[in-house]
Every structure is written in structure tokens, then in C-alpha cells.
Design a protein around this motif. Structure first.
Motif, PDB file in Angstrom:
ATOM      1  N   SER A 131      37.874  27.451  15.382  1.00 42.80           N
ATOM      2  CA  SER A 131      36.888  28.388  15.955  1.00 42.80           C
ATOM      3  C   SER A 131      37.005  28.723  17.480  1.00 42.80           C
ATOM      4  O   SER A 131      36.470  29.583  17.950  1.00 42.80           O
ATOM      5  CB  SER A 131      35.588  28.013  15.669  1.00 42.80           C
ATOM      6  OG  SER A 131      35.437  26.644  16.143  1.00 42.80           O
ATOM      7  N   ARG A 132      37.657  27.676  18.107  1.00 38.37           N
ATOM      8  CA  ARG A 132      37.840  27.958  19.547  1.00 38.37           C
ATOM      9  C   ARG A 132      39.346  28.312  19.946  1.00 38.37           C
ATOM     10  O   ARG A 132      39.425  28.309  21.119  1.00 38.37           O
ATOM     11  CB  ARG A 132      37.476  26.577  20.382  1.00 38.37           C
ATOM     12  CG  ARG A 132      36.125  26.025  20.104  1.00 38.37           C
ATOM     13  CD  ARG A 132      35.724  25.066  21.048  1.00 38.37           C
ATOM     14  NE  ARG A 132      34.369  24.512  20.748  1.00 38.37           N
ATOM     15  CZ  ARG A 132      33.362  25.093  21.489  1.00 38.37           C
ATOM     16  NH1 ARG A 132      33.462  26.096  22.497  1.00 38.37           N
ATOM     17  NH2 ARG A 132      31.964  24.548  20.979  1.00 38.37           N
ATOM     18  N   GLN A 145      29.588  34.610  15.997  1.00 35.99           N
ATOM     19  CA  GLN A 145      29.781  33.248  16.081  1.00 35.99           C
ATOM     20  C   GLN A 145      31.122  32.915  15.203  1.00 35.99           C
ATOM     21  O   GLN A 145      30.922  33.135  13.983  1.00 35.99           O
ATOM     22  CB  GLN A 145      28.750  32.451  15.653  1.00 35.99           C
ATOM     23  CG  GLN A 145      28.584  31.146  15.831  1.00 35.99           C
ATOM     24  CD  GLN A 145      27.436  30.156  15.342  1.00 35.99           C
ATOM     25  OE1 GLN A 145      26.675  30.882  14.715  1.00 35.99           O
ATOM     26  NE2 GLN A 145      27.432  29.046  15.404  1.00 35.99           N
ATOM     27  N   VAL A 186      33.472  30.617  13.418  1.00 35.75           N
ATOM     28  CA  VAL A 186      33.530  29.319  12.607  1.00 35.75           C
ATOM     29  C   VAL A 186      34.712  28.957  12.034  1.00 35.75           C
ATOM     30  O   VAL A 186      35.858  29.819  11.859  1.00 35.75           O
ATOM     31  CB  VAL A 186      32.395  29.647  11.255  1.00 35.75           C
ATOM     32  CG1 VAL A 186      31.108  29.983  11.882  1.00 35.75           C
ATOM     33  CG2 VAL A 186      32.691  30.706  10.540  1.00 35.75           C
ATOM     34  N   SER A 190      25.399  38.349  13.607  1.00 36.96           N
ATOM     35  CA  SER A 190      23.812  38.494  13.602  1.00 36.96           C
ATOM     36  C   SER A 190      23.434  40.036  13.836  1.00 36.96           C
ATOM     37  O   SER A 190      24.129  40.772  14.128  1.00 36.96           O
ATOM     38  CB  SER A 190      23.199  37.550  14.796  1.00 36.96           C
ATOM     39  OG  SER A 190      23.432  38.012  15.991  1.00 36.96           O
ATOM     40  N   ALA A 229      34.043  34.473  10.918  1.00 33.54           N
ATOM     41  CA  ALA A 229      32.759  34.511  11.893  1.00 33.54           C
ATOM     42  C   ALA A 229      31.683  35.125  11.386  1.00 33.54           C
ATOM     43  O   ALA A 229      31.732  35.725  10.284  1.00 33.54           O
ATOM     44  CB  ALA A 229      33.345  35.375  13.082  1.00 33.54           C
ATOM     45  N   ASN A 230      30.528  34.672  11.690  1.00 30.14           N
ATOM     46  CA  ASN A 230      29.214  35.146  11.289  1.00 30.14           C
ATOM     47  C   ASN A 230      28.707  36.288  12.517  1.00 30.14           C
ATOM     48  O   ASN A 230      28.579  35.912  13.671  1.00 30.14           O
ATOM     49  CB  ASN A 230      28.286  34.017  11.221  1.00 30.14           C
ATOM     50  CG  ASN A 230      28.690  33.061   9.918  1.00 30.14           C
ATOM     51  OD1 ASN A 230      29.534  33.486   9.140  1.00 30.14           O
ATOM     52  ND2 ASN A 230      28.298  31.760  10.219  1.00 30.14           N
ATOM     53  N   GLN A 232      40.692  34.436  17.459  1.00 29.74           N
ATOM     54  CA  GLN A 232      40.139  35.646  18.159  1.00 29.74           C
ATOM     55  C   GLN A 232      41.060  36.758  17.950  1.00 29.74           C
ATOM     56  O   GLN A 232      40.347  37.942  17.816  1.00 29.74           O
ATOM     57  CB  GLN A 232      40.190  35.116  19.776  1.00 29.74           C
ATOM     58  CG  GLN A 232      39.453  36.300  20.400  1.00 29.74           C
ATOM     59  CD  GLN A 232      37.823  36.341  20.317  1.00 29.74           C
ATOM     60  OE1 GLN A 232      36.975  35.621  20.189  1.00 29.74           O
ATOM     61  NE2 GLN A 232      37.706  37.915  19.899  1.00 29.74           N
ATOM     62  N   ASP A 240      25.176  38.966  17.818  1.00 33.76           N
ATOM     63  CA  ASP A 240      26.464  38.247  18.345  1.00 33.76           C
ATOM     64  C   ASP A 240      27.370  37.850  17.349  1.00 33.76           C
ATOM     65  O   ASP A 240      27.023  37.947  16.083  1.00 33.76           O
ATOM     66  CB  ASP A 240      25.542  36.846  18.855  1.00 33.76           C
ATOM     67  CG  ASP A 240      24.847  37.174  20.038  1.00 33.76           C
ATOM     68  OD1 ASP A 240      24.989  38.021  21.084  1.00 33.76           O
ATOM     69  OD2 ASP A 240      23.600  36.476  20.059  1.00 33.76           O
TER      70      ASP A 240
END
Length: 947
Positions: free
Chosen positions: A389-390, A383, A385, A372, A369-370, A395, A381
Motif C-alpha cells: 500500500s505504500r 486509501q 490497501v 470514500s 484502494a478504497n 500507485q 479520498d
């Protein structure tokens, strides 16, 4: 103020439970005292400071100005002169006695004011460097001066802190303190919170912490039970001796120079007195007295006995300027050393960078994940990757990794007036912010994972672990660990993949380390997080050790960045131009360190030495390496000491930064130890010579520039005082020796033959050595002060070239003053027509003006006097004031009688000014020659240091 029955004072708090002590002190562990109650208790109990030695009365300090032998001789001379006047009554008033007495009083006042100013400056600096404590008041955790603590305050204690008051522990996590100052026991003492029965000795009260001792391991919280003289330290304060005033190497050298001058001048005075008796027709006690008082006056004028006070005042004022610019100097000697620093060895985090860590990347088994956002604000947020990722596995992995990072954490995230800050380690603060961005709320995590133990971070292990209960699985405890990925991975046997713990293979370990290196290539600082389950029935449930950091399940890698300070690159370039090499020392990955170092201009593609490599080096190998390598990564604080010593063996003058307990030896060993004011421990601050209030590398470089400017100003007024005083001595000596040649003998009507009177010499000393010299001490820094090479190690404050210039200027003053004197008198080499009083007034005025012209010369041994001529308004004010005072002596009838002067016309003033200005032009010619001879050498020196 006496304690009343309403005041919460606890006898033998170690016998009671922590809850009972807290209740008796009318406070709360969660919210502490209210601000109103804290203020009331502070007014009642007083500031948390040991009773000081009563200050010396001001009138005694003033009388101290009259203890010098030469000053006492002058006072005796004034009294004798008054007695002679009473017998002879040759003038209306005893002008000579009054003049000598007035000058002595004025000199004493100047000395008293200078010393008082230095004392005030030193007191202000002590206040700036006062210890602070972390407390909770009105529910907010805040840092306050330790002097403002009161009984009932809840204080937080971390490794490296100096305990500010006696306190009963409420919480203790592996807390250990060193109590040698109180008990003589040198080994650390482990602390706990359980009550103690019986009547234990001070060293056995293990649930108490005591003022003046130091926390060396772990952390905890405590409620203050005693402050001031009621503490254990206060009770034995009577046995503590007052610390002596600090004497710096510079002051010792000036004292040595002053004594050497005193001996020289006394010899010259004796020779002069003997010469006067030989060449003059001396008769009567009053004439003998005049000769003797001349010798004393000459000695007083020639010996710069006020130098130590002036130096102290200049150093203290300079230190105050540094403090306003966030560099607090704790020891006067550091100001001298700063100007000769050749290497600044700095930590990276917080010093070269902002120390506001921000998590940018997370990598787990199923992807990453990235994040921000920047800093500690909860804006940003996440994001996902990667190929999954979905997917739910990624998660779940990210949630577990951030949960572990948030729990293995002692930082506190705070918001005040819209600004977010972190109390504690910035890295831990960044992890909390990342968890909040992922929606992990503190109340939810606290409800499920309550902490029951901790294995604190240590620089040797590079790991930190906490142990928690799990409300959803009460049959187990959960240990979460964070730390250096390479070390952490070696202690892991499995990896979390989705919801399952999968055994780690060598191939997978290699992949994880490759990901770690990839993050480091992006200049990201990396951390690994892991966990393991523990049984709830462990026999050592309350004492968790390092064994919980084995057989771990690896959760993932976290990459974060601490961006370089914008001002740091400019500061590195400025230091390089000044011939100072910058070195980065960090615990980060060597690739990360090299990237940041290159961005800052510290190195361009040079290699970084790791702690492992450094430990394997021999002394000779390290000596060679430190002359080339500018980046040291993955080093322990212990390695800093080796680096410092190797640099010093290479002839470098080293400024070394540090913030931890283990940094203290390196800070002590360095020529200039620099502690961090924000993140630094009390131990590191105590070991350091300088404390950075803003933890900023640019502040170090600015302090070096200020240190160079202060030392330069000290040299300026030394150059001025010594050349002027030598000019006075040589004028008197050769004036008497050449009395026949310059027409002095012919102008005399009998008795003592003198070019200047004793009162005139004393006046010159008062008028020209006072305000102008002090004004030089606050001269603005030269613009190229940081374009010159560092002062060579061991170079004295007065160099050989300075002595040449000092005697050259003294010789010009002597020749010019005697020339004017000769031109004013009949006979001699130049025919004149004036009286002896007129000739002495002309010589008197010329010598004063010589010294006032010379004050501009003294600003530099090389630069033209016209460079920055009007930048020091204090200097011009001092020169104008000195001229006005001298004009009063020349024209005021009462002062004419006191100083044996006569009025001068405009032509006389112009003649004196023209001759005395020769010191300016002749010195300018010598400076031109100096610049032509030495310019190439200076430029080459800077280039060599920069390379």
C-alpha cells in the motif's frame, strides 16, 4: 415568417465541409448558439414542428353534439310540439317545446365541455411526452424539447435517439441511422463527415442526418441545417395522413354495451308505445305525438350515449394525475391494462436503485484502494490497501487503471449551482469522479491522450474501447478497453504489475475472478479495464474495429455500487400486497443481483438465472422457471423478450421496463411497456406505453395503483348510469303495464296515460346523469385498491355480478317510484287523494332522489356506503346542485308549466326521501351478503398471488 438575407440558411450542406457549414450558420461546435440568439431564431423560424392539420372550429365541434339520431328526433319533436301549440294555443307559451329544446342544448353543452376537457388533457400529455434533444448552448450541454431546436444548434446524437431535425454531421463515431421513413431503405446507413460531390439522392447523403430517422449504432454531433417544413420530412409531410384517434378496448366495449342497450331500449319503447295505444283511449294528432315523443325521450334517457366522452375525460384526467407523479402514459389503453398487471419485470439500475454509481474499490496486481464519498460530487479520498500500500508499483497501477477508465468514456461531468450531475451513462460518470479523486485532471489527460477512434459498447460484446494518441510516446497509439471482467479477461494475455506487463497464468486468472466474485458478494458492480499499444501506421487508422480488443494488458478491477432506492423496498412490498410479483432483470453479476433483490424484498435466497442459462433453456423449461425465479442476471435485451412471452404463456399480465434500442421488442410485446424517461432512448420511449420521468420503480407501482383507481371509477359511474337508466325504463314500462293496479287509469281524464312525461324523463337524465356521474369519475382511490388481487386477464368492464347489482337497484327504483305514485292517486292498491299532476310530481321527485341516493351506492359493489362517505366533495356538490335544480322545477311557476309539476310540501319531500332511501338500505344488505360470501375468496386470491 419569410426568410431574409440575414438568416443563415444553407443550400446543399452535404457539398461543404463541416467547418464551412458551421461558419455559414454562425455558430461554434464548442459553445453552440447563445441563449439570446437561440431565442431570436426560434421566434423567427418558429417551433420545430410539422404544420398541423388546421383545428376544427369550435362552433363545428358544438354542432357535432347534434348529429346523434336520437337527438335529431328530439329536436324534430320540439318543432312539432311548437307547431301543435301554434294551432291549439292551450297554454301561454309552448312549454313542452321549450323544455325539450332547452334540455337538448344543455346536454349538448355538457358533451361539448367534456370533449373539450378531454382534448386539453390529451394535448397536455402530448406536450409532457415530447421528444427532447441534447444540445450545447452558451458552452453548456443541456436537454431541451426538440420543438425548440433552431438552425445553427449543435446537437449530440447517441444510439437510440430519434433525429430531431435535418443536420450536417460534425463528428461521427461508427454512427448508423435507419432512414426507412424517408428512403424506404430498411438497412442501417453508415454516416461520416466528409463532403460529398455531385448531386446525390437523399439516401446517399451520408454526411447528413434527417428529421424523423433513428440512430441505431454509435454516436456523433451535428449542426442543425433545417427545421419544421424545411426538413426532408417536412417536404413530404403532405403525403402523411392524419393519425386516427385512438380507440381503447374499454371504449370499444362500452360502445358495444351502448349499442346493445340502444337496441334493447328501442324494442322496449316500441312495446311500450304499442301498449299505450292498446290500454289508452288515444285520439287526435297531439296525443299520438305525445306517445311518440315519450318513446324517443325514453330512448334518449336510457342509452348512455355520452359514455365515450365521459370515459375519455376520466382517462385523460387520470393520465394527467399520473404525469404529475412522473408516470407519462402514451396510450390510453395502458391505463386499462395497468389495473390488471400481475408481474412487474424491472431493470435494476436506476429503477430499483438510484442510478448514481459510486466507485468503492479498485483491485490491481499489487493490492487495491478504497474510495470514500457518494454520488457525483468530487468529495472523497483514496486509501491504498494491501501489502504494498505504500509502494510505488501499486500507485502506478491504480493511476493507469483510472486513466484507462476515464479515457474509455463518453460521459460528461457537470457542476451547476453546487450540484454535480452526469450527462451520459452513470457508470462512466462514476469512473470520471474516481479519476478526479485520484488527481487526474481532464486538461492533463486531454493533452496527452487525444482520442482518435472508438469501438462503441454493444450489449453482445459487453465491452467498449477507445483509441488515443500518446503525446509522450508519439510512435504508438493506445487502445483502452472497459467491460465485463469475465469477458474482458478472456481477451487479455498480460497483466500490468508495477510498470511491467507480465504474462497471465491460469492461476492468476482464477485469482482475478475470485477477487471479482468477492466484490460481487459485497453487492458491488464490477468492471475490468485493460489496454494495449497499437502502431501508428495501421492501414485502418480511421476505422477501428473489434480486433483492437484482443491481446490486451489487464489493468485491474473496479467495484462500484448503485444503492437501492429507499422507496423501492416499500414499493415492492406494496406490489406484493396487491398480488403483483416483482422481477429483477439486470446485466449485473448474479451474486450482486441476488443481494440487491434480497435487500429489496423481491426474493429471499432464491436463485438467479443468468443469460447463459436462459439461452440454453427450452421453452418448456423457461415456462416452469419464470413461475418461480424472480432474478435474472447477465441477460441481454433479447432475453427480455423470451421472459415476457414465457410469463404471458403462464397467464400473467406483464409490465416490462427498458431503456435501450434492443429493449424495444420486449417493450412492444409486454402488456405494458415502460421506458425510462431519463436514461431511455427515443426508440424505447416510442415502443413503450408508459414513460417514467424519474426512472423509479416506485413510480410504476404508483401508476398501477392509479390505473386501478381510474378503472374502478369508470366502473362506478357505469354502475350508476346503467342502474339509474334501467330504473327509468322499468318504471315507465311497468307503470303503463300496471296502470289499472296503481290507480293511473282512474286518475286520467282521458287521452294518454303516463306515470311520467317525456320532459320529466329528459330532465332526470340531464340532472342526475351529468354532474353526479362525472363526480364519480374523480372519486378518490379506495385505500385498499392495492390490497386486492389484480383484475383477471380478459375480464370485461361490466361483470356478471355488476349486472345483477344494476338490475337489483333498477328494480328497487321501479317498485319504490310506483309505490309513491300509487299512494298519491285515488284508487289503486293504496288510496290517495291527489291529482294526476301531483302524482307525477311525486313520482318524478322520488325517481330523482332514488338516483341521488344511488350515486353513493355506486361507489362500490362490496364496501358500505358509509365508508369514506365524505371523501369526495365533488360528489356532494353534484348531489346538492341536482337537488337545487329539481327544486327549481317543482317551485318555479315558469318551469312548473314547462314540466307539468306542482308544488310539494315538507311532508311530501320527506315521504319521497324516505322511500327513495330504501335503495341505500336494501343495497347495504346485499353488500353485507356479498362481503360474507366473497371475503374469504378475495383474501385467498391475494395470498396466492403474493406467494
Amino acid at each position: 415568417m419569410p426568410v431574409t438575407s440575414a438568416d443563415p440558411i444553407i443550400d446543399e450542406p452535404y457539398r461543404q465541409t463541416a467547418e464551412e457549414v458551421v461558419a455559414a450558420l454562425k455558430t461554434q461546435p464548442q459553445s453552440g448558439l447563445s441563449l439570446t440568439e437561440a431565442a431570436r431564431r426560434l421566434e423567427h423560424y418558429g417551433r420545430n414542428e410539422l404544420d398541423a392539420v388546421p383545428p376544427r372550429p369550435q362552433w363545428l365541434k358544438f354542432l357535432d353534439q347534434f348529429t346523434d339520431v336520437l337527438v335529431l328526433l328530439l329536436l324534430a319533436a320540439a318543432m312539432i310540439s311548437a307547431v301543435i301549440w301554434l294551432q291549439e294555443r292551450d297554454t301561454t307559451l309552448p312549454y313542452e317545446a321549450l323544455a325539450i329544446f332547452a334540455i337538448v342544448i344543455l346536454n349538448a353543452l355538457m358533451g361539448y365541455i367534456q370533449e373539450a376537457r378531454a382534448e386539453r388533457a390529451a394535448a397536455a400529455l402530448r406536450q409532457m411526452s415530447a421528444t427532447h434533444s441534447s444540445v450545447i448552448r452558451d458552452g453548456d450541454r443541456r436537454s431541451i424539447p426538440a420543438a425548440e431546436l433552431v438552425p445553427g444548434d449543435i446537437v449530440f446524437i447517441a444510439e437510440g435517439d430519434t433525429i430531431p431535425a435535418d443536420a450536417r454531421l460534425i463528428e461521427s463515431t461508427s454512427l448508423q441511422t435507419v432512414e426507412a421513413a424517408l428512403t424506404g431503405e430498411s438497412l442501417p446507413v453508415s454516416k461520416h463527415v466528409a463532403p460529398i460531390t455531385g448531386t446525390p439522392e437523399l439516401g446517399d447523403q451520408h454526411n447528413m442526418v434527417f428529421s424523423g430517422t433513428t440512430a441505431v449504432y454509435g454516436h456523433g454531433s451535428a449542426v442543425v441545417t433545417a427545421t419544421r417544413m424545411r426538413t426532408a420530412m417536412g417536404r413530404i409531410a403532405g403525403m402523411l395522413e392524419k393519425a386516427p384517434d385512438e380507440i381503447t378496448p374499454l371504449q370499444r366495449e362500452l360502445d358495444r354495451v351502448g349499442k346493445a342497450l340502444a337496441v334493447t331500449v328501442v324494442v322496449i319503447a316500441l312495446v311500450m308505445i304499442g301498449t299505450i295505444f292498446l290500454v289508452s283511449d288515444i285520439s287526435g294528432f297531439s296525443e299520438i305525438f305525445d306517445v311518440l315523443i315519450l318513446g324517443v325521450a325514453l330512448a334518449v334517457a336510457a342509452v348512455p350515449e355520452g359514455l365515450p366522452a365521459v370515459v375519455t375525460a376520466v382517462l385523460s384526467l387520470g393520465m394527467q394525475r399520473m404525469a404529475k407523479n412522473k408516470a407519462i402514459i402514451r396510450r390510453l389503453a395502458a391505463v386499462e391494462t395497468l389495473g390488471s398487471a400481475t408481474v412487474i419485470a424491472s431493470d435494476k439500475t436506476g429503477t430499483l436503485t438510484r442510478n448514481e454509481m459510486t466507485v468503492r474499490r479498485l483491485i490491481t496486481a499489487s493490492g487495491g484502494a478504497n474510495l470514500s464519498g457518494t454520488g457525483y460530487a468530487l468529495h472523497g479520498d483514496i486509501q491504498l490497501v494491501g501489502p504494498q500500500s505504500r509502494g510505488e508499483p501499486l500507485q502506478f497501477e491504480l493511476t493507469r487503471a483510472l486513466t484507462a477508465a476515464e479515457r474509455a468514456n463518453n460521459a460528461v461531468l457537470q457542476e451547476r449551482d453546487g450540484n454535480w450531475s452526469v450527462q451520459g451513462d452513470p457508470t462512466e460518470g462514476a469512473l470520471i469522479v474516481a479519476a478526479r479523486k485520484a488527481g487526474l485532471l481532464p486538461e492533463v489527460l486531454d493533452a496527452r491522450f487525444a482520442r482518435v477512434g472508438e469501438v462503441p459498447f454493444s450489449s453482445e460484446r459487453k465491452l467498449m474501447s477507445t483509441v488515443h494518441t500518446d503525446a509522450e510516446q508519439p510512435e504508438r497509439l493506445v487502445a483502452v478497453t472497459k467491460g465485463a471482467p469475465d469477458i474482458l479477461l478472456a481477451r487479455c494475455t498480460h497483466e500490468l504489475v508495477g510498470r511491467d506487463a507480465v504474462a497471465l497464468t491460469e492461476a492468476r486468472r482464477a485469482e482475478i475472478m475470485a477477487s471479482n466474485d468477492a466484490l460481487a458478494q459485497e453487492a458491488l458492480r464490477t468492471l475490468g479495464v485493460a489496454f494495449r499499444s497499437l502502431p501508428t501506421d495501421r492501414p485502418d487508422h480511421d476505422a477501428f474495429e473489434e480486433d483492437v480488443e484482443h491481446d490486451l494488458v489487464f489493468l485491474g478491477l473496479i467495484g462500484m455500487i448503485d444503492p437501492p432506492r429507499q422507496e423501492a423496498r416499500a414499493a415492492v412490498a406494496r406490489a406484493q400486497a396487491a398480488g403483483i410479483r416483482s422481477i429483477m432483470i439486470t446485466g449485473d453479476h448474479p451474486v450482486t443481483a441476488a443481494i440487491i433483490a434480497a435487500e429489496l424484498g423481491i426474493t429471499s435466497g432464491g436463485r438467479a438465472i443468468t443469460g447463459v442459462e436462459l439461452a440454453a433453456m427450452t421453452e418448456a423449461e423457461l415456462d416452469r422457471a419464470v413461475q418461480e425465479v424472480c432474478v435474472y442476471a447477465r441477460v441481454n435485451p433479447e432475453h427480455k423478450l423470451r421472459i415476457v412471452k414465457a410469463l404471458q404463456r403462464a397467464g400473467e399480465t406483464v409490465a416490462m421496463t427498458g431503456d435501450g434500442v434492443n429493449d424495444a421488442p420486449a417493450l412492444k410485446a409486454a402488456d405494458i411497456g415502460v421506458a425510462m424517461g431519463i436514461t431511455g432512448t427515443d426508440v424505447s420511449k416510442e415502443a413503450a406505453d408508459m414513460v417514467l420521468a424519474d426512472d423509479n420503480f416506485a413510480t410504476i407501482v404508483a401508476a398501477v395503483a392509479e390505473g386501478r383507481a381510474i378503472f374502478s371509477n369508470i366502473r362506478k359511474f357505469l354502475r350508476y348510469l346503467l342502474s339509474s337508466n334501467i330504473g327509468e325504463v322499468m318504471t315507465m314500462f311497468f307503470g303503463i303495464l300496471l296502470a289499472d293496479v296503481i290507480g293511473l287509469t282512474g286518475a286520467a281524464t282521458g287521452g294518454v296515460v303516463l306515470p311520467l312525461l317525456a320532459t320529466q324523463i329528459l330532465w332526470i337524465n340531464l340532472v342526475t346523469d351529468g354532474a353526479p356521474a362525472l363526480a364519480l369519475g374523480v372519486d378518490p382511490a379506495d385505500k385498499d385498491v392495492m390490497r386486492q388481487p389484480p383484475r383477471p386477464r380478459g375480464e370485461g368492464v361490466i361483470t356478471g355480478r355488476m349486472w345483477v347489482g344494476i338490475f337489483f337497484v333498477g328494480a328497487i327504483m321501479t317498485v319504490g317510484t310506483l309505490f309513491v305514485f300509487d299512494a298519491a292517486l285515488p284508487g289503486g292498491m293504496i288510496e290517495g287523494s291527489g291529482t294526476l299532476a301531483y302524482g307525477q310530481t311525486m313520482a318524478f321527485t322520488t325517481l330523482v332522489m332514488f338516483q341521488l341516493f344511488n350515486v353513493f351506492n355506486a361507489r362500490s359493489d362490496e364496501r358500505s356506503v358509509f365508508h369514506g362517505l365524505f371523501t369526495n366533495r365533488w360528489l356532494w356538490s353534484a348531489v346538492v346542485l341536482s337537488l337545487l335544480l329539481h327544486a327549481c322545477v317543482v317551485y318555479t311557476p315558469f318551469l312548473q308549466d314547462a314540466f307539468s309539476t306542482v308544488s310539494l310540501n315538507t311532508g311530501d319531500w320527506l315521504f319521497c326521501a324516505a322511500v327513495s332511501s330504501s335503495v341505500l338500505w336494501l343495497r347495504e344488505l346485499s353488500k353485507i351478503a356479498t362481503r360474507r360470501i366473497g371475503g374469504d375468496t378475495i383474501s385467498a386470491g391475494v395470498s396466492e398471488r403474493s406467494a
